[in-house]
Design a protein around this motif. Structure first.
Motif, PDB file in Angstrom:
ATOM      1  N   HIS A  53     -13.977   9.561  28.066  1.00 39.12           N
ATOM      2  CA  HIS A  53     -15.472   9.162  27.597  1.00 39.12           C
ATOM      3  C   HIS A  53     -15.252   7.977  26.893  1.00 39.12           C
ATOM      4  O   HIS A  53     -14.201   7.374  26.411  1.00 39.12           O
ATOM      5  CB  HIS A  53     -16.018  10.163  26.863  1.00 39.12           C
ATOM      6  CG  HIS A  53     -15.626  10.719  25.652  1.00 39.12           C
ATOM      7  ND1 HIS A  53     -14.455  11.400  25.407  1.00 39.12           N
ATOM      8  CD2 HIS A  53     -15.986  10.551  24.357  1.00 39.12           C
ATOM      9  CE1 HIS A  53     -14.478  11.954  24.412  1.00 39.12           C
ATOM     10  NE2 HIS A  53     -15.416  11.192  23.499  1.00 39.12           N
ATOM     11  N   HIS A  55     -16.304   7.102  23.575  1.00 39.48           N
ATOM     12  CA  HIS A  55     -16.030   7.181  22.080  1.00 39.48           C
ATOM     13  C   HIS A  55     -14.851   6.468  21.751  1.00 39.48           C
ATOM     14  O   HIS A  55     -13.841   6.503  22.263  1.00 39.48           O
ATOM     15  CB  HIS A  55     -16.269   8.620  21.531  1.00 39.48           C
ATOM     16  CG  HIS A  55     -17.697   9.066  21.491  1.00 39.48           C
ATOM     17  ND1 HIS A  55     -18.017  10.259  21.393  1.00 39.48           N
ATOM     18  CD2 HIS A  55     -18.872   8.403  21.810  1.00 39.48           C
ATOM     19  CE1 HIS A  55     -19.240  10.555  21.433  1.00 39.48           C
ATOM     20  NE2 HIS A  55     -19.654   9.303  21.607  1.00 39.48           N
ATOM     21  N   THR A  85     -19.031   5.075  31.563  1.00 41.20           N
ATOM     22  CA  THR A  85     -17.564   4.796  30.534  1.00 41.20           C
ATOM     23  C   THR A  85     -17.344   3.245  30.848  1.00 41.20           C
ATOM     24  O   THR A  85     -17.356   2.628  30.054  1.00 41.20           O
ATOM     25  CB  THR A  85     -16.789   5.709  30.918  1.00 41.20           C
ATOM     26  OG1 THR A  85     -17.083   7.026  30.544  1.00 41.20           O
ATOM     27  CG2 THR A  85     -15.723   5.275  29.649  1.00 41.20           C
ATOM     28  N   HIS A 138     -20.579  16.723  26.275  1.00 44.90           N
ATOM     29  CA  HIS A 138     -20.409  16.002  25.179  1.00 44.90           C
ATOM     30  C   HIS A 138     -21.625  15.019  24.908  1.00 44.90           C
ATOM     31  O   HIS A 138     -22.509  15.063  25.646  1.00 44.90           O
ATOM     32  CB  HIS A 138     -19.231  15.073  25.155  1.00 44.90           C
ATOM     33  CG  HIS A 138     -18.645  14.579  23.919  1.00 44.90           C
ATOM     34  ND1 HIS A 138     -18.892  15.289  22.846  1.00 44.90           N
ATOM     35  CD2 HIS A 138     -18.131  13.354  23.823  1.00 44.90           C
ATOM     36  CE1 HIS A 138     -18.357  14.704  21.719  1.00 44.90           C
ATOM     37  NE2 HIS A 138     -17.833  13.551  22.389  1.00 44.90           N
ATOM     38  N   CYS A 142     -18.999  12.496  29.963  1.00 43.47           N
ATOM     39  CA  CYS A 142     -17.480  13.010  29.405  1.00 43.47           C
ATOM     40  C   CYS A 142     -16.920  13.911  30.437  1.00 43.47           C
ATOM     41  O   CYS A 142     -17.464  14.793  31.059  1.00 43.47           O
ATOM     42  CB  CYS A 142     -17.697  13.513  28.244  1.00 43.47           C
ATOM     43  SG  CYS A 142     -15.852  13.846  27.577  1.00 43.47           S
ATOM     44  N   SER A 196     -23.217  16.735  17.290  1.00 38.90           N
ATOM     45  CA  SER A 196     -22.341  15.687  17.920  1.00 38.90           C
ATOM     46  C   SER A 196     -21.806  16.478  19.187  1.00 38.90           C
ATOM     47  O   SER A 196     -20.687  15.681  19.790  1.00 38.90           O
ATOM     48  CB  SER A 196     -21.140  15.235  16.931  1.00 38.90           C
ATOM     49  OG  SER A 196     -20.416  16.622  16.495  1.00 38.90           O
TER      50      SER A 196
END
Length: 253
Positions: A53, A55, A85, A138, A142, A196
């Motif tokens: 993903h 992040h 992504t 998520h 993800c 989160s």
């Protein structure tokens, strides 16, 4: 199969690297620690990077990796990820503002990296491995991954809150040797885990009831400052399958 743990921390601190796995020296899963964990010669051997993903802790060394391998490879390195992504990588990372766009350097016909879209539940065969992305729960799109070389397999959940499908896949994998699962925050921060879309030890304990296999489960993504609080909470689960994933650990099957 050789699985090398480049990094497995949920944050960066002295001696703790971010998420990154290396399989058989040529396939990476996530890119939180490719450059600090590997020599340039080892980085050049990587032919495929599968991103779970967008992040930052899972992609942050990709720019430095592309710079290090530039001019040292015959073919572009494949960056495999969900379309959402890859869109983030194009718009916010390799955009010529934050970092040069190595998907067109040195030229569009001869780039350093090449983006390859993946589809959940579709299996991709690279470097003698069968890699299957499985969608998880998520904050952003993800996937976790099942990695199988025909003899042995492991499952990496990536970052996720409560989810079901990846446990179903793990249960159905006859040659499963390992599950890597996350726990990010102590039980006292369950509100933060929910906001989160991560797990606490207590939430992980509930998730592990979905795994009906007596295989080792290695935990990653602990927040460095909360490790001392989380360790007894993980031990209190009383699950003999559980232990922590270790940075620089090598597992061979």
């Amino acid at each position: 199969m050789e699985l090398r743990v480049l990094g497995c921390s949920g944050g960066e601190a002295d001696g703790e690297r971010l998420t990154g796995l290396l399989i058989n020296g040529c396939v990476a899963i996530d890119a939180g620690s490719i450059t600090p964990a590997l020599t340039v010669a080892e980085q050049v051997r990587i032919r495929h990077v599968f991103i779970s993903h967008s992040h930052l802790d899972h992609i942050c060394t990709l720019p430095f990796f592309t710079k290090n391998i530039f001019g040292h490879t015959q073919e572009p390195v494949e960056i495999h990820a969900l379309p959402e992504t890859l869109d983030v990588l194009r718009r916010h990372l390799f955009n010529d503002e934050l970092w040069p766009d190595f998907s067109v350097i040195p030229s569009p016909n001869d780039p350093t990296i090449r983006y390859t879209e993946i589809e959940p539940e579709h299996t991709y065969e690279v470097c003698g491995l069968r890699i299957t992305p499985i969608r998880v729960n998520h904050l952003v799109p993800c996937v976790g991954y099942k990695v199988d070389d025909g003899k042995d397999a492991f499952v990496f959940t990536s970052d996720t809150a409560e989810t079901d499908r990846i446990w179903e896949v793990a249960n159905a994998t006859e040659n499963l040797r390992l599950v890597i699962a996350e726990a990010s925050f102590p039980n006292e921060q369950a509100w933060l885990a929910e906001a989160s879309k991560h797990l606490t030890p207590a939430k992980l304990g509930a998730e592990l009831k979905k795994l009906h296999r007596p295989v080792p489960v290695r935990i990653y993504h602990l927040t460095p400052g909360d490790r001392a609080t989380m360790l007894p909470q993980l031990q209190a689960l009383g699950d003999p399958r559980l232990s922590l994933l270790g940075q620089d650990e090598r597992l061979v099957w």
